[in-house]
Design an enzyme around this catalytic site. Sequence first.
Site, short mmCIF file in Angstrom:
data_model
loop_
_atom_site.label_atom_id
_atom_site.label_comp_id
_atom_site.label_asym_id
_atom_site.label_seq_id
_atom_site.Cartn_x
_atom_site.Cartn_y
_atom_site.Cartn_z
N GLU A 101 106.58 49.77 -67.04
CA GLU A 101 106.67 51.21 -66.73
C GLU A 101 106.88 51.45 -65.24
O GLU A 101 107.68 52.30 -64.83
CB GLU A 101 105.41 51.94 -67.19
CG GLU A 101 105.26 51.98 -68.70
CD GLU A 101 103.89 52.51 -69.09
OE1 GLU A 101 103.76 53.72 -69.24
OE2 GLU A 101 102.95 51.70 -69.20
N HIS A 120 122.23 53.61 -80.67
CA HIS A 120 121.62 54.96 -80.79
C HIS A 120 120.13 54.87 -81.12
O HIS A 120 119.59 55.78 -81.76
CB HIS A 120 122.32 55.81 -81.85
CG HIS A 120 123.81 55.79 -81.75
ND1 HIS A 120 124.53 56.75 -81.07
CD2 HIS A 120 124.72 54.89 -82.22
CE1 HIS A 120 125.83 56.47 -81.14
NE2 HIS A 120 125.97 55.34 -81.83
N SER A 155 93.06 51.70 -70.01
CA SER A 155 92.84 53.11 -69.75
C SER A 155 91.41 53.30 -69.29
O SER A 155 90.49 52.64 -69.78
CB SER A 155 93.09 53.91 -71.03
OG SER A 155 92.38 55.13 -71.01
N LYS A 175 92.90 50.78 -75.21
CA LYS A 175 94.24 50.76 -74.66
C LYS A 175 94.62 49.48 -73.92
O LYS A 175 93.84 48.92 -73.18
CB LYS A 175 94.41 51.91 -73.67
CG LYS A 175 94.63 53.23 -74.36
CD LYS A 175 96.00 53.27 -74.96
CE LYS A 175 96.67 54.58 -74.64
NZ LYS A 175 98.08 54.51 -74.95
#
Length: 462
Positions: free
Chosen positions: A289, A155, A276, A282
């Site tokens: 992804e 969970h 980024s 970043k």
Amino acid sequence: MALWGGRFTASTDALVTRLSESISYDRRLYSQDIRGSIAHVRMLARCGIIPGEDSERIQEELKRIEEEIRGGNFDFQEALEDVHMNIESRLIRELGDQGARVHTARSRNDQVATDFRLYLRDEIDYLTELLHHFQSSLVELGKRNVKAILPGLTHLQYAQPVLFAHHLLAYVEMAERDIDRLADCRRRLNRLPLGAGALAGSTLPIDRESVAEELGFDAVIANSMDAVADRDFAIELLSALAILMMHLSRLSEDLILWMSQSCRYIRIGDGFCTGSSLMPQKKNPDVAELTRGKTGRVYGDLISLLTVMKGLPLCYNRDMQEDKEPVFDAVDTVKLCLAAVAPMLLTIEIDDRRMLEAASDPGLMATDLAEWLVQQGVPFRTAHHRVGRYVAWCAEKGKKLNETTLAEMRESIPEAAAEALELFEARRSVEARNITGGTSSMQVKRQLAAWSEKLESLLAKA
Ligand code: ARG
């Protein structure tokens, strides 16, 4: 004039030509198409259906055409629809009547099914090899960090400590099932449709078995109608690829989470991250992804083909030309993702101190305490209840499970003894799970060694 143009008086509308063409994507089947044609004309000559010298000339010319295509010098024409008619037209242009014999006892329906199977058979073999590399990266990463302990989750909540390598080996098992599914798909795929003709077979005395043997098929497809109507092999492959991508996507999600500021368990090499354009600080896990994102695309490919096939009466229907793009797309996507994820894994460096710190929260060892009570003779459900009471008491007092006195523990758990307070150590907890399939280092090292040995010999052969 199209090769099928005998009964037509008007030429095809330009829009129909655009709608009808598949050459823009099925040209990738050219070498399979040529291989199939060579085996076919050799058989036709063996069976006395065409002259031996015509078969020889056709074979020579097909090999020449193949070279030309490989060199990028072949002029594919949209008006000739597909790879089959582009090649056949060229053969006829070069050889005249001799070339006009190639399509004897054959239809594009059995031809395309044969080409597609041959092509996917090779892709399955390549995908299997990529999966072995993926497995070996996971095993290597596990071996490099064999001592690292990580909080295992259910969970998305801390559950029990596990070895980092144990977590990675779970993905090795998934990849093994993927390999198995591909092998199973390959087994059913490896049957020859050629000879089925358009749907009913041929009046000519062809020998399908010898063509199957020459092309490395295990058997011929028994029913000519099934041979040209079936796309199960493509759907099975897409299903296997969809499941495979689901696995890659879950791994990606784990990696993204581990790299996030809330965990900071891993660093991924610069070569496999991007920055980024606005925020200078970043560094993002884009490979993971994108892999997660491309999973949706492969699911779409599976649903596309299932939907194309669902309403089709037997046998071949032109709708089936829509089979190739989703399959090519899925195969290309999976190859790209596997090819990028495997080396990315090898750039991962872990922060084993942070992992261990998280895994050392004594709450993760509550089950160890319940199981210790079981060993003292307490029924598990009772033990679970008492430990639960203890957890609630500690939460109320703002104490961790290992910060109480024995007397305090005994208020919730009368059977507790001094030993019970020593259970709250992550490494001890991991090592105590020394059963087959458990997370103890003995079990995990055994698994790592077994996989290493297996993969080394497989990759040495490849
Ligand atoms: N390009 C076609 C396909 O991919 C080949 C088969 C065409 N057959 C036909 N009867 N029009 O399905």
